[in-house]
Design a protein around this motif. Structure first.
Motif, mmCIF file in Angstrom:
data_model
loop_
_atom_site.group_PDB
_atom_site.id
_atom_site.type_symbol
_atom_site.label_atom_id
_atom_site.label_comp_id
_atom_site.label_asym_id
_atom_site.label_seq_id
_atom_site.Cartn_x
_atom_site.Cartn_y
_atom_site.Cartn_z
ATOM 1 N N ILE A 11 16.822 -11.367 6.362
ATOM 2 C CA ILE A 11 16.975 -10.317 7.635
ATOM 3 C C ILE A 11 16.267 -10.950 8.831
ATOM 4 O O ILE A 11 15.347 -11.656 8.795
ATOM 5 C CB ILE A 11 16.156 -8.993 7.046
ATOM 6 C CG1 ILE A 11 17.083 -8.274 6.074
ATOM 7 C CG2 ILE A 11 16.038 -8.087 8.335
ATOM 8 C CD1 ILE A 11 16.605 -6.922 5.306
ATOM 9 N N GLN A 12 16.958 -10.769 10.007
ATOM 10 C CA GLN A 12 16.208 -11.280 11.167
ATOM 11 C C GLN A 12 15.763 -9.855 11.938
ATOM 12 O O GLN A 12 16.417 -8.831 12.043
ATOM 13 C CB GLN A 12 17.721 -11.876 11.977
ATOM 14 C CG GLN A 12 18.191 -13.071 11.675
ATOM 15 C CD GLN A 12 17.103 -14.050 11.383
ATOM 16 O OE1 GLN A 12 16.340 -14.489 12.352
ATOM 17 N NE2 GLN A 12 17.034 -14.772 10.292
ATOM 18 N N PRO A 13 14.676 -9.937 12.488
ATOM 19 C CA PRO A 13 14.122 -8.954 13.232
ATOM 20 C C PRO A 13 15.095 -8.324 14.344
ATOM 21 O O PRO A 13 15.737 -9.243 15.224
ATOM 22 C CB PRO A 13 12.831 -9.517 13.811
ATOM 23 C CG PRO A 13 12.837 -10.911 13.842
ATOM 24 C CD PRO A 13 13.982 -11.441 12.752
ATOM 25 N N ALA A 28 11.825 -4.226 12.258
ATOM 26 C CA ALA A 28 10.935 -5.237 13.240
ATOM 27 C C ALA A 28 10.368 -6.210 12.154
ATOM 28 O O ALA A 28 10.669 -6.333 10.981
ATOM 29 C CB ALA A 28 9.704 -4.276 13.412
ATOM 30 N N GLU A 29 9.956 -7.166 12.699
ATOM 31 C CA GLU A 29 9.160 -8.384 12.190
ATOM 32 C C GLU A 29 8.164 -8.110 11.371
ATOM 33 O O GLU A 29 8.244 -8.571 10.159
ATOM 34 C CB GLU A 29 8.815 -9.444 13.207
ATOM 35 C CG GLU A 29 8.474 -10.744 12.820
ATOM 36 C CD GLU A 29 8.150 -11.662 13.551
ATOM 37 O OE1 GLU A 29 7.386 -12.790 13.200
ATOM 38 O OE2 GLU A 29 8.560 -11.768 14.713
ATOM 39 N N SER A 30 7.495 -7.203 11.553
ATOM 40 C CA SER A 30 6.221 -6.565 10.730
ATOM 41 C C SER A 30 6.781 -6.085 9.472
ATOM 42 O O SER A 30 6.195 -6.208 8.472
ATOM 43 C CB SER A 30 5.310 -5.663 11.473
ATOM 44 O OG SER A 30 6.081 -4.395 11.916
ATOM 45 N N GLN A 31 8.042 -5.326 9.872
ATOM 46 C CA GLN A 31 8.446 -4.583 8.264
ATOM 47 C C GLN A 31 9.025 -5.627 7.463
ATOM 48 O O GLN A 31 8.972 -5.685 6.290
ATOM 49 C CB GLN A 31 9.613 -3.614 8.947
ATOM 50 C CG GLN A 31 10.488 -2.901 7.721
ATOM 51 C CD GLN A 31 9.603 -1.968 6.777
ATOM 52 O OE1 GLN A 31 9.092 -0.980 7.402
ATOM 53 N NE2 GLN A 31 9.122 -2.634 5.643
ATOM 54 N N ILE A 32 9.710 -6.843 8.148
ATOM 55 C CA ILE A 32 10.221 -7.669 7.221
ATOM 56 C C ILE A 32 8.919 -8.635 6.355
ATOM 57 O O ILE A 32 9.113 -8.854 5.251
ATOM 58 C CB ILE A 32 10.938 -8.938 8.273
ATOM 59 C CG1 ILE A 32 12.054 -7.946 8.664
ATOM 60 C CG2 ILE A 32 11.293 -10.194 7.086
ATOM 61 C CD1 ILE A 32 12.930 -8.968 9.923
ATOM 62 N N ASP A 81 5.506 3.145 -5.665
ATOM 63 C CA ASP A 81 4.163 3.704 -5.071
ATOM 64 C C ASP A 81 4.326 3.444 -3.564
ATOM 65 O O ASP A 81 3.667 4.273 -2.842
ATOM 66 C CB ASP A 81 2.983 3.317 -5.564
ATOM 67 C CG ASP A 81 2.849 1.850 -5.521
ATOM 68 O OD1 ASP A 81 3.861 1.107 -5.445
ATOM 69 O OD2 ASP A 81 1.594 1.202 -5.693
ATOM 70 N N ARG A 82 5.112 2.859 -2.871
ATOM 71 C CA ARG A 82 5.183 2.353 -1.589
ATOM 72 C C ARG A 82 6.597 3.041 -1.183
ATOM 73 O O ARG A 82 7.525 3.274 -1.651
ATOM 74 C CB ARG A 82 4.927 1.132 -1.343
ATOM 75 C CG ARG A 82 3.593 0.564 -1.386
ATOM 76 C CD ARG A 82 3.241 -0.861 -0.781
ATOM 77 N NE ARG A 82 2.086 -1.299 -1.028
ATOM 78 C CZ ARG A 82 1.461 -1.723 -2.215
ATOM 79 N NH1 ARG A 82 2.405 -2.018 -3.101
ATOM 80 N NH2 ARG A 82 0.246 -2.108 -2.242
ATOM 81 N N ARG A 83 6.249 3.225 0.173
ATOM 82 C CA ARG A 83 7.442 3.988 1.024
ATOM 83 C C ARG A 83 7.565 3.269 2.415
ATOM 84 O O ARG A 83 6.624 3.275 3.017
ATOM 85 C CB ARG A 83 7.340 5.357 1.454
ATOM 86 C CG ARG A 83 6.992 6.452 0.012
ATOM 87 C CD ARG A 83 8.409 6.567 -0.705
ATOM 88 N NE ARG A 83 8.138 7.524 -1.711
ATOM 89 C CZ ARG A 83 8.061 7.040 -3.120
ATOM 90 N NH1 ARG A 83 8.072 5.946 -3.512
ATOM 91 N NH2 ARG A 83 8.290 8.016 -3.952
ATOM 92 N N PHE A 95 13.228 0.417 11.186
ATOM 93 C CA PHE A 95 11.847 0.345 10.165
ATOM 94 C C PHE A 95 10.919 -0.464 11.208
ATOM 95 O O PHE A 95 11.205 -1.509 11.051
ATOM 96 C CB PHE A 95 12.354 -0.374 8.992
ATOM 97 C CG PHE A 95 13.207 0.362 8.151
ATOM 98 C CD1 PHE A 95 12.468 1.389 7.070
ATOM 99 C CD2 PHE A 95 14.614 0.859 7.929
ATOM 100 C CE1 PHE A 95 13.119 2.153 6.214
ATOM 101 C CE2 PHE A 95 15.279 1.452 7.243
ATOM 102 C CZ PHE A 95 14.352 2.103 6.364
ATOM 103 N N PRO A 96 9.975 0.198 11.732
ATOM 104 C CA PRO A 96 9.157 -0.454 12.539
ATOM 105 C C PRO A 96 8.021 -1.395 11.809
ATOM 106 O O PRO A 96 7.119 -2.215 12.360
ATOM 107 C CB PRO A 96 8.436 0.286 13.533
ATOM 108 C CG PRO A 96 8.711 1.609 12.714
ATOM 109 C CD PRO A 96 9.908 1.694 11.917
ATOM 110 N N GLY A 97 7.715 -0.840 10.540
ATOM 111 C CA GLY A 97 6.559 -1.686 9.867
ATOM 112 C C GLY A 97 5.615 -0.516 9.353
ATOM 113 O O GLY A 97 4.488 -1.090 8.950
ATOM 114 N N LEU A 98 5.981 0.707 9.076
ATOM 115 C CA LEU A 98 5.001 1.566 8.547
ATOM 116 C C LEU A 98 5.350 1.910 7.116
ATOM 117 O O LEU A 98 6.554 2.155 6.656
ATOM 118 C CB LEU A 98 5.216 2.735 9.312
ATOM 119 C CG LEU A 98 4.125 4.130 8.922
ATOM 120 C CD1 LEU A 98 2.746 3.557 8.885
ATOM 121 C CD2 LEU A 98 4.602 5.550 9.230
ATOM 122 N N VAL A 99 4.204 1.451 6.230
ATOM 123 C CA VAL A 99 4.291 1.514 4.950
ATOM 124 C C VAL A 99 3.276 2.476 4.502
ATOM 125 O O VAL A 99 2.134 2.230 4.989
ATOM 126 C CB VAL A 99 4.135 0.170 4.274
ATOM 127 C CG1 VAL A 99 4.112 0.353 2.447
ATOM 128 C CG2 VAL A 99 5.176 -0.683 4.584
#
Length: 102
Positions: A11-13, A28-32, A81-83, A95-99
């Protein structure tokens, strides 16, 4: 536009991908990086591919309770357990990188 890859390394950001349900998604790169760290088997990518589902007993995208976010990935079993949370921006589910752990 390309089809959504089935693993995080491909996946590319900030590129919009088509999911099998016809929804456009981007990351986003942080999500990847989070996907590579927490989703080695690609369960969250499969949930994203499946699209929106009923929240009980299903793998897919469900409503997010986080302020400013629309949907979150939901997986069952190990890794469930993660979303990963996302919001619609100009018709693309980003998806900006919020987990979170709920």
């Amino acid at each position: 536009m390309e089809a959504l890859p089935d693993n995080w390394a491909d996946i590319q950001p900030d590129i919009a991908y088509f999911s099998p349900t016809g929804m456009l998604v981007s990351f986003a790169e942080s999500q990847i990086k989070l996907g590579l760290k927490y989703d080695r088997k690609g369960k969250h990518l499969k949930a994203i591919e499946k699209g929106q589902v009923s929240p009980r007993g299903n793998v897919g995208l469900v409503a997010s309770q986080e302020s400013g976010y629309d949907l979150k990935s939901k997986v069952l079993g190990k890794g469930g357990d993660r979303r990963f949370h996302a919001k619609f921006i100009d018709g693309v589910l980003h998806f900006p990188g919020l987990v979170t752990e709920h």
